[in-house]
Design a protein around this motif. Structure first.
Motif, PDB file in Angstrom:
ATOM      1  N   GLY A  31       0.796  -1.234   0.000  1.00  0.00           N
ATOM      2  CA  GLY A  31       0.000   0.000   0.000  1.00  0.00           C
ATOM      3  C   GLY A  31       0.816   1.265   0.000  1.00  0.00           C
ATOM      4  O   GLY A  31       0.269   2.370  -0.012  1.00  0.00           O
ATOM      5  N   ALA A  32       2.164   1.148   0.003  1.00  0.00           N
ATOM      6  CA  ALA A  32       2.994   2.356   0.080  1.00  0.00           C
ATOM      7  C   ALA A  32       2.817   3.240  -1.151  1.00  0.00           C
ATOM      8  O   ALA A  32       2.717   4.468  -1.033  1.00  0.00           O
ATOM      9  CB  ALA A  32       4.460   1.979   0.253  1.00  0.00           C
ATOM     10  N   SER A  33       2.750   2.611  -2.313  1.00  0.00           N
ATOM     11  CA  SER A  33       2.661   3.441  -3.524  1.00  0.00           C
ATOM     12  C   SER A  33       1.318   4.156  -3.570  1.00  0.00           C
ATOM     13  O   SER A  33       1.191   5.256  -4.101  1.00  0.00           O
ATOM     14  CB  SER A  33       2.872   2.601  -4.785  1.00  0.00           C
ATOM     15  OG  SER A  33       2.013   1.495  -4.765  1.00  0.00           O
ATOM     16  N   ARG A  34       0.321   3.544  -2.954  1.00  0.00           N
ATOM     17  CA  ARG A  34      -0.982   4.195  -2.905  1.00  0.00           C
ATOM     18  C   ARG A  34      -0.944   5.455  -2.035  1.00  0.00           C
ATOM     19  O   ARG A  34      -1.532   6.491  -2.382  1.00  0.00           O
ATOM     20  CB  ARG A  34      -2.010   3.217  -2.331  1.00  0.00           C
ATOM     21  CG  ARG A  34      -3.374   3.714  -2.634  1.00  0.00           C
ATOM     22  CD  ARG A  34      -4.491   3.093  -1.990  1.00  0.00           C
ATOM     23  NE  ARG A  34      -5.421   4.217  -1.810  1.00  0.00           N
ATOM     24  CZ  ARG A  34      -6.598   4.088  -1.308  1.00  0.00           C
ATOM     25  NH1 ARG A  34      -7.005   2.924  -0.918  1.00  0.00           N
ATOM     26  NH2 ARG A  34      -7.368   5.145  -1.189  1.00  0.00           N
ATOM     27  N   VAL A  35      -0.236   5.384  -0.915  1.00  0.00           N
ATOM     28  CA  VAL A  35      -0.104   6.562  -0.049  1.00  0.00           C
ATOM     29  C   VAL A  35       0.615   7.678  -0.808  1.00  0.00           C
ATOM     30  O   VAL A  35       0.204   8.839  -0.785  1.00  0.00           O
ATOM     31  CB  VAL A  35       0.660   6.232   1.254  1.00  0.00           C
ATOM     32  CG1 VAL A  35       0.780   7.463   2.134  1.00  0.00           C
ATOM     33  CG2 VAL A  35      -0.038   5.124   2.015  1.00  0.00           C
ATOM     34  N   SER A  36       1.700   7.300  -1.510  1.00  0.00           N
ATOM     35  CA  SER A  36       2.424   8.304  -2.312  1.00  0.00           C
ATOM     36  C   SER A  36       1.484   8.943  -3.325  1.00  0.00           C
ATOM     37  O   SER A  36       1.500  10.163  -3.515  1.00  0.00           O
ATOM     38  CB  SER A  36       3.600   7.662  -3.051  1.00  0.00           C
ATOM     39  OG  SER A  36       4.530   7.147  -2.142  1.00  0.00           O
ATOM     40  N   ARG A  37       0.683   8.107  -3.973  1.00  0.00           N
ATOM     41  CA  ARG A  37      -0.261   8.615  -4.976  1.00  0.00           C
ATOM     42  C   ARG A  37      -1.264   9.584  -4.344  1.00  0.00           C
ATOM     43  O   ARG A  37      -1.549  10.647  -4.886  1.00  0.00           O
ATOM     44  CB  ARG A  37      -1.002   7.438  -5.618  1.00  0.00           C
ATOM     45  CG  ARG A  37      -0.877   7.435  -7.106  1.00  0.00           C
ATOM     46  CD  ARG A  37      -1.663   6.367  -7.854  1.00  0.00           C
ATOM     47  NE  ARG A  37      -2.586   5.522  -7.140  1.00  0.00           N
ATOM     48  CZ  ARG A  37      -2.339   4.222  -6.860  1.00  0.00           C
ATOM     49  NH1 ARG A  37      -1.191   3.660  -7.192  1.00  0.00           N
ATOM     50  NH2 ARG A  37      -3.244   3.503  -6.238  1.00  0.00           N
TER      51      ARG A  37
END
Ligand code: GTP
Ligand code: MG
Length: 323
Positions: free
Chosen positions: A203-209
């Motif tokens: 889910g890290a890339s989602r937070v960045s997004r």
């Protein structure tokens, strides 16, 4: 064994020269002896003003302490010196260890380029402990290239932290529920760099997004800093080179367009406020009697508050010229 007594001015000289024992002893005095702190701070002040001061903030348990240990190792490998002031919760929330614990577990404990000082937050909910600013001053005067302040980001803390630092790093993590909610709480306005820590978790890339999306709603104008988003993982040891680069890039940006001078003015203004608050404290022993008298007169309606204030201020300014 004789205990070697070091005079305060010698201690300050040693600290300014980078002696770690002297730094540690002054730090203890600044934290625990509010009456001695103003004089020590005054001696240190002329030696300060060179460090890059960084605020690391974010909700409990996102890994602020852990990532500071990794960042310290990265900066140290670049030949830089980092001091860390951590405002640790008195009772551990969220299972977060104190920074001292984290650092002891890491190699920074043995690294002469890294100095760590934890302050108990003593349940202050109304902002940063006053000694935080004194400790930043101490490490700055002692020649550290960077001074990082870790705080749990409650709203009030964050406002104060931006009065103290040049660069604010806001830490988020994946899976913390609604990151948009967190970001809406005013933190977006003060962050210069976003760290998405625990990037090893899903889910890290989602937070960045999400962060990028929110930032795009109020894009930086021409000549304004464009906040960066840096994924890090303490577990994998990734992202800390980029984080160090971004921290430096932000300082260079501030230097290049006069904004550093603006931030320094803002910091100086809060230093002035702090000094005035300190100097006008009604708890000082030599004016306590006068304050008691004036308060009694007020209560009896013999004088008015404005006159009472004038009387006390006059005493503060004239009778204690050396404070
Ligand atoms: N998976 C994973 N866990 C991490 C990472 N960084 C920190 N942690 C864990 O997250 C927990 C909290 O870490 P801390 O460094 O104490 O977090 P903190 O933000 O300083 O916590 P407080 O000071 O209590 O607000 C610990 O169990 C760490 O081991 C990471 O990159 N990945
Ligand atoms: Mg911590």
């Amino acid at each position: 064994m004789h205990r070697i007594v070091t005079r305060p001015d010698e201690l300050i000289q040693h600290a300014v020269a980078g002696n770690q024992r002297a730094i540690a002893r002054l730090a203890t005095r600044l934290e625990n002896d509010p009456l001695a702190a103003p004089a020590i701070a005054s001696e240190l002040y002329p030696h300060s003003g060179r460090a890059h001061v960084i605020g690391i903030t974010g909700p409990p348990g996102v890994g602020k302490s852990s990532l500071l240990a990794s960042l310290a190792a990265e900066l140290s490998s670049r030949g830089k010196r980092l001091a860390i002031v951590a405002v640790d919760p008195s009772s551990p929330r969220s299972g977060g260890a104190t920074l001292g614990d984290r650092i002891r577990m890491s190699e920074s404990a043995l690294d002469p380029n890294v100095f760590v000082r934890s302050l108990a937050s003593r349940d202050r909910s109304d902002g940063l402990a006053p000694s935080v600013a004194d400790l930043v001053l101490l490490f700055d005067a002692a020649g550290y290239d960077y001074v990082a302040v870790e705080t749990v980001g409650s709203g009030q803390d964050q406002l104060e932290i931006s009065d103290l630092v040049h660069t604010t790093v806001l830490v988020q993590i994946p899976g913390a529920g609604d990151s948009v909610q967190l970001l809406k709480a005013g933190a977006m306005e003060i962050a210069d760099i976003y760290v998405v820590n625990k990037a090893d978790l899903p889910g890290a890339s989602r937070v960045s997004r999400d962060i990028r999306m929110i930032l795009s709603l109020s894009p930086s104008g021409p000549g304004e800093w464009d906040p960066s988003i840096v994924p890090t993982s303490v577990v994998d040891g990734t992202g800390f080179g980029k984080l160090a680069d971004e921290i430096d890039a932000h300082y260079r940006f501030l230097e290049s367009n006069g904004r550093l001078a603006d931030r320094k003015l803002r910091i100086a203004r809060s230093e002035l406020k702090r000094a005035i608050t300190r100097r006008t404290s009604l708890d000082q022993p030599d004016i306590r009697d006068l304050v008691d008298r004036v308060v009694t007169q007020l209560s009896n309606r013999e004088i008015v508050p404005e006159d009472a204030a004038r009387t006390v201020l006059r005493a503060l300014l004239h009778e204690a010229p050396d404070r």
